[in-house]
Design a protein around this motif. Structure first.
Motif, short mmCIF file in Angstrom:
data_model
loop_
_atom_site.label_atom_id
_atom_site.label_comp_id
_atom_site.label_asym_id
_atom_site.label_seq_id
_atom_site.Cartn_x
_atom_site.Cartn_y
_atom_site.Cartn_z
N GLY A 168 29.33 37.45 35.24
CA GLY A 168 28.83 36.13 35.61
C GLY A 168 29.90 35.26 36.26
N LEU A 169 31.12 35.34 35.75
CA LEU A 169 32.22 34.56 36.32
C LEU A 169 32.53 35.03 37.74
CD1 LEU A 169 34.57 34.39 33.20
CD2 LEU A 169 33.34 32.47 34.25
N LEU A 170 32.53 36.35 37.95
CA LEU A 170 32.76 36.88 39.29
C LEU A 170 31.66 36.42 40.25
CD1 LEU A 170 33.82 40.61 38.64
CD2 LEU A 170 35.28 38.74 39.43
N ALA A 171 30.44 36.41 39.74
CA ALA A 171 29.31 36.02 40.57
C ALA A 171 29.42 34.58 41.04
CB ALA A 171 28.00 36.22 39.80
N ARG A 172 30.05 33.73 40.22
CA ARG A 172 30.19 32.32 40.58
C ARG A 172 31.47 32.06 41.35
NH1 ARG A 172 28.23 31.49 35.21
NH2 ARG A 172 30.25 30.70 34.53
N GLY A 173 32.17 33.14 41.73
CA GLY A 173 33.33 33.00 42.59
C GLY A 173 34.62 32.61 41.88
N ALA A 174 34.70 32.80 40.58
CA ALA A 174 35.92 32.46 39.83
C ALA A 174 37.09 33.32 40.27
CB ALA A 174 35.67 32.62 38.33
N GLU A 175 38.24 32.70 40.45
CA GLU A 175 39.45 33.43 40.81
C GLU A 175 40.02 34.11 39.57
OE1 GLU A 175 40.49 33.88 43.78
OE2 GLU A 175 39.13 32.48 44.80
N THR A 176 40.96 35.03 39.80
CA THR A 176 41.52 35.82 38.69
C THR A 176 42.17 34.93 37.64
OG1 THR A 176 41.94 37.68 40.19
CG2 THR A 176 43.10 37.68 38.08
N ILE A 177 42.90 33.92 38.08
CA ILE A 177 43.59 33.05 37.13
C ILE A 177 42.59 32.27 36.28
CG2 ILE A 177 43.81 31.13 38.78
CD1 ILE A 177 46.57 30.58 37.46
N GLU A 178 41.48 31.83 36.89
CA GLU A 178 40.45 31.11 36.14
C GLU A 178 39.78 32.05 35.14
OE1 GLU A 178 36.14 28.86 36.73
OE2 GLU A 178 37.31 29.44 38.49
N ALA A 209 32.20 48.24 45.27
CA ALA A 209 33.54 48.39 45.82
C ALA A 209 34.40 47.15 45.64
CB ALA A 209 33.45 48.75 47.30
N ASN A 210 33.80 45.97 45.53
CA ASN A 210 34.59 44.75 45.49
C ASN A 210 33.82 43.62 44.79
OD1 ASN A 210 32.77 43.63 47.53
ND2 ASN A 210 33.89 44.94 48.99
N ARG A 211 34.48 42.47 44.69
CA ARG A 211 33.88 41.32 44.01
C ARG A 211 32.63 40.81 44.72
NH1 ARG A 211 38.51 37.36 41.62
NH2 ARG A 211 40.04 38.91 41.00
N ALA A 212 32.65 40.86 46.04
CA ALA A 212 31.51 40.36 46.80
C ALA A 212 30.25 41.17 46.47
CB ALA A 212 31.80 40.43 48.30
N GLU A 213 30.41 42.48 46.37
CA GLU A 213 29.27 43.33 46.04
C GLU A 213 28.80 43.06 44.61
OE1 GLU A 213 29.83 47.45 46.84
OE2 GLU A 213 30.36 47.14 48.95
N ALA A 214 29.75 42.83 43.71
CA ALA A 214 29.40 42.51 42.32
C ALA A 214 28.63 41.20 42.26
CB ALA A 214 30.66 42.42 41.47
N ALA A 215 29.06 40.22 43.06
CA ALA A 215 28.37 38.93 43.10
C ALA A 215 26.97 39.08 43.67
CB ALA A 215 29.18 37.93 43.93
N GLY A 216 26.84 39.89 44.72
CA GLY A 216 25.53 40.11 45.31
C GLY A 216 24.57 40.77 44.34
N LEU A 217 25.09 41.72 43.57
CA LEU A 217 24.26 42.40 42.57
C LEU A 217 23.84 41.42 41.48
CD1 LEU A 217 23.29 45.33 42.16
CD2 LEU A 217 25.24 45.66 40.62
N ALA A 218 24.76 40.56 41.07
CA ALA A 218 24.45 39.56 40.04
C ALA A 218 23.39 38.59 40.55
CB ALA A 218 25.71 38.81 39.63
N GLY A 219 23.50 38.20 41.82
CA GLY A 219 22.51 37.29 42.39
C GLY A 219 21.14 37.92 42.42
#
Length: 222
Positions: A163-173, A199-209
Motif C-alpha cells: 500500500g505504501l508503494l502504491a501511494r508513491g512513498a519513497e524508501t526513507i519514508e 519488475a518495479n515499483r510502478a508495476e506494483a503500484a499499478g497492480l495495487a490500483g
C-alpha cells in the motif's frame, strides 16, 4: 409472442408464490405479459420453456433436487435466446454468482415486495441485465480483490508495504513507517516485488490500483 404478449413461465416449488406472482403480473401488466405455465420441478424447466415458447423464465434457485442453477443451465443450453430472471430467498453471493455464470440475465431477492418484480422483469425481457445494488457492489468488490494466490503469499506487513508503494512513498519514508532501517526497507521492497511478480515499483503500484488498494485515505495505514 402470444398475441403480442411476452410469454413467461415460472419455475418455483412454492405454489403460493407462483400463484401470487402470476396473479400480480396479470393484474399489473396483463396486456403485455402472458404467464404460459409453471413447474415446481427444476428438471422440467427446459421442457416447459420449449413447449410454451417462453421468452422469459423466472427461476427460483432453491429447488431440490438439482437446484435452480442447473435449471438455468438446461434452459440456456436448449433455448439460448430465452431470458432468465433468477430469484433467491437467501443472500448467498456465491449462489448469485453461480446463477449469473449459468446464464441468468438478472438476479433479485425473493424477500422484496412482489410488486417490485414487475419493472425488473420487463427490463430483463427488454434485453437488460438486472442486479440489486448491494449484490452488484459485492460482485465488483470481489472482482477487484487481490486473488487468493497473492494474498496467501503476503503477510500483514507486506500488504502494508504494498500500500505504501502504491501511494508513491519513497524508501526513507517506508523505512520510517515500517520502523526499519533504509537498507532493510530496500530489501523488503525487492522481496515484495518478487512475490508480486512485477519488475518495479510502478508495476506494483499499478497492480495495487487495479485491486483497489489505493482507494483509502492517503494518511491511513495499510
Amino acid at each position: 409472442m402470444d398475441g403480442g404478449k411476452l410469454i413467461v413461465v415460472i419455475v418455483d416449488d412454492h405454489d403460493l408464490f407462483t400463484q401470487g406472482l402470476a396473479l400480480l403480473l396479470d393484474s399489473r401488466v396483463g396486456d403485455r405479459i402472458s404467464v404460459a405455465g409453471s413447474t415446481s420441478r427444476p428438471e422440467e424447466a427446459a421442457a416447459l420453456v420449449g413447449s410454451t415458447g417462453a421468452e422469459l423464465a423466472i427461476v427460483d434457485l432453491a429447488m431440490p433436487p438439482i437446484g435452480g442453477v442447473a435449471a438455468i443451465r438446461h434452459i440456456k443450453s436448449r433455448h439460448p435466446d430465452t431470458r432468465i430472471l433468477a430469484l433467491s430467498g437467501t443472500t448467498d453471493r456465491g449462489l448469485a454468482e453461480e446463477a449469473l455464470r449459468a446464464g441468468a440475465d438478472g438476479y433479485l431477492s425473493k424477500s422484496a415486495d412482489p410488486d417490485t418484480l414487475v419493472a425488473p422483469l420487463l427490463s430483463v425481457a427488454a434485453g437488460f441485465r438486472v442486479l440489486e445494488p448491494d449484490l452488484l457492489t459485492a460482485l465488483l468488490d470481489g472482482i477487484r480483490r487481490p486473488p487468493e494466490t497473492i494474498l496467501q503469499r503476503l503477510d500483514t506487513e507486506e500488504m502494508r508495504l504494498w500500500g505504501l508503494l502504491a501511494r508513491g512513498a519513497e524508501t526513507i519514508e517506508i523505512a520510517e513507517r515500517m520502523l526499519v532501517s533504509e537498507r532493510t526497507a530496500k530489501r523488503m521492497i525487492a522481496a515484495l516485488l518478487h512475490k508480486l511478480g512485477v519488475a518495479n515499483r510502478a508495476e506494483a503500484a499499478g497492480l495495487a490500483g487495479y485491486y483497489g488498494l489505493i482507494d483509502r485515505p492517503k494518511d491511513a495505514d495499510v
